[in-house]
Design a protein around this motif. Structure first.
Motif, PDB file in Angstrom:
ATOM      1  N   LEU A 161       0.845  -8.315 -18.308  1.00 14.93           N
ATOM      2  CA  LEU A 161      -0.266  -7.383 -18.540  1.00 14.93           C
ATOM      3  C   LEU A 161      -1.039  -7.771 -19.791  1.00 14.93           C
ATOM      4  O   LEU A 161      -2.268  -7.704 -19.849  1.00 14.93           O
ATOM      5  CB  LEU A 161       0.275  -5.958 -18.708  1.00 14.93           C
ATOM      6  CG  LEU A 161       0.873  -5.318 -17.447  1.00 14.93           C
ATOM      7  CD1 LEU A 161       1.629  -4.038 -17.812  1.00 14.93           C
ATOM      8  CD2 LEU A 161      -0.241  -5.025 -16.448  1.00 14.93           C
ATOM      9  N   ASP A 162      -0.296  -8.163 -20.785  1.00 14.37           N
ATOM     10  CA  ASP A 162      -0.888  -8.481 -22.074  1.00 14.37           C
ATOM     11  C   ASP A 162      -1.797  -9.699 -21.989  1.00 14.37           C
ATOM     12  O   ASP A 162      -2.891  -9.724 -22.550  1.00 14.37           O
ATOM     13  CB  ASP A 162       0.254  -8.749 -23.063  1.00 14.37           C
ATOM     14  CG  ASP A 162      -0.243  -8.870 -24.476  1.00 14.37           C
ATOM     15  OD1 ASP A 162      -1.032  -8.011 -24.893  1.00 14.37           O
ATOM     16  OD2 ASP A 162       0.157  -9.833 -25.153  1.00 14.37           O
ATOM     17  N   GLU A 163      -1.337 -10.705 -21.267  1.00 14.57           N
ATOM     18  CA  GLU A 163      -2.150 -11.909 -21.121  1.00 14.57           C
ATOM     19  C   GLU A 163      -3.437 -11.576 -20.376  1.00 14.57           C
ATOM     20  O   GLU A 163      -4.514 -12.082 -20.696  1.00 14.57           O
ATOM     21  CB  GLU A 163      -1.372 -12.987 -20.370  1.00 14.57           C
ATOM     22  CG  GLU A 163      -2.067 -14.323 -20.264  1.00 14.57           C
ATOM     23  CD  GLU A 163      -2.321 -14.970 -21.612  1.00 14.57           C
ATOM     24  OE1 GLU A 163      -1.482 -14.797 -22.532  1.00 14.57           O
ATOM     25  OE2 GLU A 163      -3.388 -15.621 -21.759  1.00 14.57           O
ATOM     26  N   MET A 164      -3.299 -10.699 -19.421  1.00 13.52           N
ATOM     27  CA  MET A 164      -4.477 -10.265 -18.670  1.00 13.52           C
ATOM     28  C   MET A 164      -5.464  -9.557 -19.594  1.00 13.52           C
ATOM     29  O   MET A 164      -6.672  -9.805 -19.544  1.00 13.52           O
ATOM     30  CB  MET A 164      -4.020  -9.295 -17.567  1.00 13.52           C
ATOM     31  CG  MET A 164      -5.042  -9.129 -16.474  1.00 13.52           C
ATOM     32  SD  MET A 164      -5.314 -10.694 -15.603  1.00 13.52           S
ATOM     33  CE  MET A 164      -7.058 -10.551 -15.211  1.00 13.52           C
ATOM     34  N   SER A 165      -4.951  -8.694 -20.428  1.00 13.06           N
ATOM     35  CA  SER A 165      -5.845  -7.963 -21.327  1.00 13.06           C
ATOM     36  C   SER A 165      -6.487  -8.914 -22.316  1.00 13.06           C
ATOM     37  O   SER A 165      -7.664  -8.793 -22.644  1.00 13.06           O
ATOM     38  CB  SER A 165      -5.101  -6.908 -22.131  1.00 13.06           C
ATOM     39  OG  SER A 165      -3.882  -6.570 -21.566  1.00 13.06           O
ATOM     40  N   ARG A 166      -5.704  -9.846 -22.767  1.00 13.70           N
ATOM     41  CA  ARG A 166      -6.258 -10.795 -23.725  1.00 13.70           C
ATOM     42  C   ARG A 166      -7.468 -11.498 -23.111  1.00 13.70           C
ATOM     43  O   ARG A 166      -8.499 -11.640 -23.747  1.00 13.70           O
ATOM     44  CB  ARG A 166      -5.213 -11.831 -24.120  1.00 13.70           C
ATOM     45  CG  ARG A 166      -5.789 -12.925 -25.052  1.00 13.70           C
ATOM     46  CD  ARG A 166      -4.706 -13.847 -25.548  1.00 13.70           C
ATOM     47  NE  ARG A 166      -3.600 -13.026 -26.022  1.00 13.70           N
ATOM     48  CZ  ARG A 166      -2.342 -13.135 -25.600  1.00 13.70           C
ATOM     49  NH1 ARG A 166      -2.038 -14.060 -24.717  1.00 13.70           N
ATOM     50  NH2 ARG A 166      -1.414 -12.341 -26.065  1.00 13.70           N
ATOM     51  N   PHE A 167      -7.290 -11.883 -21.915  1.00 11.81           N
ATOM     52  CA  PHE A 167      -8.366 -12.530 -21.167  1.00 11.81           C
ATOM     53  C   PHE A 167      -9.615 -11.637 -21.191  1.00 11.81           C
ATOM     54  O   PHE A 167     -10.723 -12.086 -21.484  1.00 11.81           O
ATOM     55  CB  PHE A 167      -7.880 -12.772 -19.738  1.00 11.81           C
ATOM     56  CG  PHE A 167      -8.895 -13.353 -18.815  1.00 11.81           C
ATOM     57  CD1 PHE A 167      -9.648 -14.472 -19.188  1.00 11.81           C
ATOM     58  CD2 PHE A 167      -9.104 -12.796 -17.560  1.00 11.81           C
ATOM     59  CE1 PHE A 167     -10.577 -15.006 -18.314  1.00 11.81           C
ATOM     60  CE2 PHE A 167     -10.033 -13.345 -16.685  1.00 11.81           C
ATOM     61  CZ  PHE A 167     -10.779 -14.443 -17.079  1.00 11.81           C
ATOM     62  N   TRP A 168      -9.411 -10.376 -20.977  1.00  8.25           N
ATOM     63  CA  TRP A 168     -10.535  -9.434 -21.001  1.00  8.25           C
ATOM     64  C   TRP A 168     -11.099  -9.250 -22.394  1.00  8.25           C
ATOM     65  O   TRP A 168     -12.305  -9.203 -22.596  1.00  8.25           O
ATOM     66  CB  TRP A 168     -10.092  -8.063 -20.515  1.00  8.25           C
ATOM     67  CG  TRP A 168     -10.035  -7.986 -19.031  1.00  8.25           C
ATOM     68  CD1 TRP A 168     -10.606  -8.843 -18.155  1.00  8.25           C
ATOM     69  CD2 TRP A 168      -9.366  -7.003 -18.261  1.00  8.25           C
ATOM     70  NE1 TRP A 168     -10.347  -8.468 -16.872  1.00  8.25           N
ATOM     71  CE2 TRP A 168      -9.580  -7.331 -16.899  1.00  8.25           C
ATOM     72  CE3 TRP A 168      -8.598  -5.875 -18.572  1.00  8.25           C
ATOM     73  CZ2 TRP A 168      -9.068  -6.579 -15.866  1.00  8.25           C
ATOM     74  CZ3 TRP A 168      -8.094  -5.123 -17.541  1.00  8.25           C
ATOM     75  CH2 TRP A 168      -8.315  -5.472 -16.195  1.00  8.25           C
ATOM     76  N   VAL A 169     -10.169  -9.082 -23.286  1.00  7.54           N
ATOM     77  CA  VAL A 169     -10.603  -8.789 -24.661  1.00  7.54           C
ATOM     78  C   VAL A 169     -11.403  -9.951 -25.220  1.00  7.54           C
ATOM     79  O   VAL A 169     -12.427  -9.763 -25.869  1.00  7.54           O
ATOM     80  CB  VAL A 169      -9.365  -8.488 -25.536  1.00  7.54           C
ATOM     81  CG1 VAL A 169      -9.699  -8.643 -27.007  1.00  7.54           C
ATOM     82  CG2 VAL A 169      -8.858  -7.077 -25.250  1.00  7.54           C
ATOM     83  N   LEU A 170     -10.926 -11.141 -24.952  1.00  2.00           N
ATOM     84  CA  LEU A 170     -11.574 -12.302 -25.540  1.00  2.00           C
ATOM     85  C   LEU A 170     -12.826 -12.759 -24.777  1.00  2.00           C
ATOM     86  O   LEU A 170     -13.729 -13.332 -25.369  1.00  2.00           O
ATOM     87  CB  LEU A 170     -10.584 -13.462 -25.696  1.00  2.00           C
ATOM     88  CG  LEU A 170      -9.418 -13.191 -26.658  1.00  2.00           C
ATOM     89  CD1 LEU A 170      -8.568 -14.431 -26.840  1.00  2.00           C
ATOM     90  CD2 LEU A 170      -9.921 -12.712 -28.020  1.00  2.00           C
ATOM     91  N   SER A 171     -12.834 -12.533 -23.488  1.00  2.00           N
ATOM     92  CA  SER A 171     -14.073 -12.872 -22.788  1.00  2.00           C
ATOM     93  C   SER A 171     -14.977 -11.646 -22.813  1.00  2.00           C
ATOM     94  O   SER A 171     -14.525 -10.524 -22.944  1.00  2.00           O
ATOM     95  CB  SER A 171     -13.783 -13.301 -21.355  1.00  2.00           C
ATOM     96  OG  SER A 171     -12.948 -12.378 -20.710  1.00  2.00           O
ATOM     97  N   SER A 172     -16.231 -11.893 -22.735  1.00  3.46           N
ATOM     98  CA  SER A 172     -17.154 -10.767 -22.900  1.00  3.46           C
ATOM     99  C   SER A 172     -17.213  -9.881 -21.643  1.00  3.46           C
ATOM    100  O   SER A 172     -17.304  -8.677 -21.727  1.00  3.46           O
ATOM    101  CB  SER A 172     -18.549 -11.274 -23.271  1.00  3.46           C
ATOM    102  OG  SER A 172     -18.747 -12.581 -22.793  1.00  3.46           O
ATOM    103  N   ARG A 173     -17.142 -10.506 -20.506  1.00  3.66           N
ATOM    104  CA  ARG A 173     -17.269  -9.667 -19.289  1.00  3.66           C
ATOM    105  C   ARG A 173     -16.014  -9.831 -18.419  1.00  3.66           C
ATOM    106  O   ARG A 173     -15.352 -10.855 -18.427  1.00  3.66           O
ATOM    107  CB  ARG A 173     -18.508 -10.089 -18.507  1.00  3.66           C
ATOM    108  CG  ARG A 173     -18.502 -11.562 -18.213  1.00  3.66           C
ATOM    109  CD  ARG A 173     -19.749 -12.214 -17.793  1.00  3.66           C
ATOM    110  NE  ARG A 173     -19.426 -13.636 -17.657  1.00  3.66           N
ATOM    111  CZ  ARG A 173     -18.525 -14.118 -16.800  1.00  3.66           C
ATOM    112  NH1 ARG A 173     -17.870 -13.313 -15.994  1.00  3.66           N
ATOM    113  NH2 ARG A 173     -18.269 -15.422 -16.736  1.00  3.66           N
TER     114      ARG A 173
END
Lengths: 200, 200, 200, 200
Positions: A161-173
């Motif tokens: 879950l965390d890696e997924m969120s990181r992906f979101w957090v770090l990418s703009s969209r």
DNA sequence: TATGAATGAGAATTCATTCAT
DNA sequence: CATGAATGAATTCTCATTCAT
């Protein structure tokens, strides 16, 4: 009086959340936080010991909120499978609602072992243990396989879950919506990638 | 001469790996690295643009090695299931063998988006895509479920392994051995937590 | 190389001597000293641990010089009476030649017990003991009264000279010349104020 | 009301005396004084212009007391010799009774010329002149040698006593008792160190 | 190439003083 | 008169980077 104090404390925490998320702990200047909170630089030190203390307090307070939130939500579900699904959805939802907080916890929390040796991040472990408890419960009920080691599984699930969120957090969209991502991830963990109907 | 250059470059990278892992990027002093590498402070700037550049180069070079390693290992396996299992084991093995590198990638890489805006971490994406490719291959072969979104699954799997390594990296002693952890994690992803023989 | 180092060290000490004398330790800025020494602020910290260390080093070095000077001068005299006279003259002479040093030792040294608890001012005690030794020697030779307690007398004599120097150091112009002052003070101590020919 | 004012003023002065003696002027915080005096930080500024003003007022008031004390005591004695002896004893006695005041006058007063340029320390000169007057009186009466320059002698005598007190103030325990020290020092000044019965 | 002394911009923190209550 | 929260100027020290040797 108490209110005003609370107010300023909160304003500083919020400002710090924003600034730390934006620049990262080390590159955030205390002056930046003060400016964002619309207080004088010195005022910060009436509410916090030092820069580290701002970060630690921020963790504690935000994690408390997140923990409460998650506990309440998860308790609403009856069986372990539903709880896992709920946890996944909720986690990603919380991340979306508190992008800054998530970013700090993701990025800065990881450094905690470096710059605050003595700071034991208990809240984080509590959070992890919510997952661990669901798994143990599932095992007790015979729903989850006996061989699963909760201490590993909880980390694996959180990490996913965390890696997924990181992906979101770090990418703009966001490329995938929350529901999809949550469903996918909980499905991987619940029934696996392997196609059971497939015959080798 | 070329050899000597290479040698010094390598010595600096190795020193930086050690120091960054120990103290974190922001708290590591260029002088620390110079000392560890047994070169003068100024010498560092003959081989690297600046402090950021040391970190970036370190990533690139170490990730190259890791990538090569992983590719070779994974290619040896025939089917997607075995490849997933191999990836898990290999990842954790690599982490164990290169604790420092792992720690930097874990802790410092996460900050990369902060302090090096322009740096696109391609190597990391290549690494992630190794997983994505296995999944796609598995789907093509009908072994993995069609509904799985590789873009999500690759992150979930990596995240699970990564969280496990973080646990190892940050705690001094390992609670679970590599084989167990790798088997557990790949099993979660392959067949899920749910006990199929269980009847609800 | 060694020379240049020595040179810069000395330049900083000299600058500090001037600035501390002018403004006092607490009001002297490190930047002031750096400017006076014509080095960068940071350079100071290549030669001294911190601001306190500058003051301590300054004491040590200057006191060493003064001590050597005084020892040499006093040893030239044969009897205790002459030595006392010489000491008085020399002390005031040294003060005149090193106004800044004198001012620092007078004004700042007194605070030493406050801000540098651990710093034991041995040089100063050595200096005091030069007087103590003369007195003991005088007693041994029967020139000085037996009842005199050297531990008290040395302080009294030093205090008398010191207060005189303070007067000079703090006022801009000297009201009395060195010879006069030295003669007066040593006479008080040697033969007293009381007029022996006077009959009560 | 006037009484209450006086009371608070006094409380602040007393607190400042304690704190300045403990930490020195520059390291004493206004907040420390306020706390010790059990008033709010801001209250201090109702009674004093600023931090400097506290120190100056403290001097004035304490010196007034000391001066009165000393005048009264010295006037009780008839001849100059007795007066000198009395002065010595009294000075040391006052130091003992008001360790804090003594410490401040000793340590902080010396810096006065630095941080309060305009502040002329008249009380101190009055105190010095008490000695000067005794000496002049003694000369007029023919008891003291004509050649003695009161302007020098008063400083020498004060310096001797002062150095002795500093020794006491800065060391925790007294090596010599007051009577002994006072007797020794006044004897040095009255009859000198030289043994008159000794024949060279 | 290699050195490491020197630089100086930069940042955290302190604390005397003010002023709204 | 009294308070004490808030201010923000001021200062020490650090450390990435440069450059003369």
């Amino acid at each position: 009086m108490k209110n005003k104090n609370r107010d300023k404390h909160k304003r500083i925490i919020n400002a710090a959340t924003k600034i730390f998320a934006q620049k990262g702990f080390f590159q955030a200047k205390v002056a930046d936080i003060a400016k964002e909170a619309q207080v004088a630089d010195g005022t910060i030190y009436l509410y916090f010991e030092n820069k580290d203390d701002i970060l630690i307090s921020l963790f504690e307070e935000q994690m408390n909120r997140v923990l409460e939130d998650m506990k309440t939500q998860v308790l609403k579900e009856e069986d372990a499978v539903k709880k896992i699904e709920k946890f996944a959805f909720n986690h990603l939802k919380l991340v979306e609602l508190n992008k800054n907080v998530a970013e700090i916890i993701q990025v800065e929390l990881r450094q905690s072992s470096k710059f605050m040796k003595e700071y034991k991040n208990e809240k984080f472990h509590e959070y992890l243990n919510l997952i661990g408890d669901i798994i143990k419960e599932g095992q007790k009920e015979g729903i989850f396989k006996e061989g699963i080691i909760p201490g590993i599984a909880k980390r694996a699930f959180f990490g996913a879950l965390d890696e997924m969120s990181r992906f979101w957090v770090l990418s703009s969209r966001k490329k995938y919506d929350i529901e999809t991502a949550a469903k996918q991830i909980s499905d991987y963990f619940l029934t696996g990638l392997v196609n059971n109907s497939h015959q080798t």
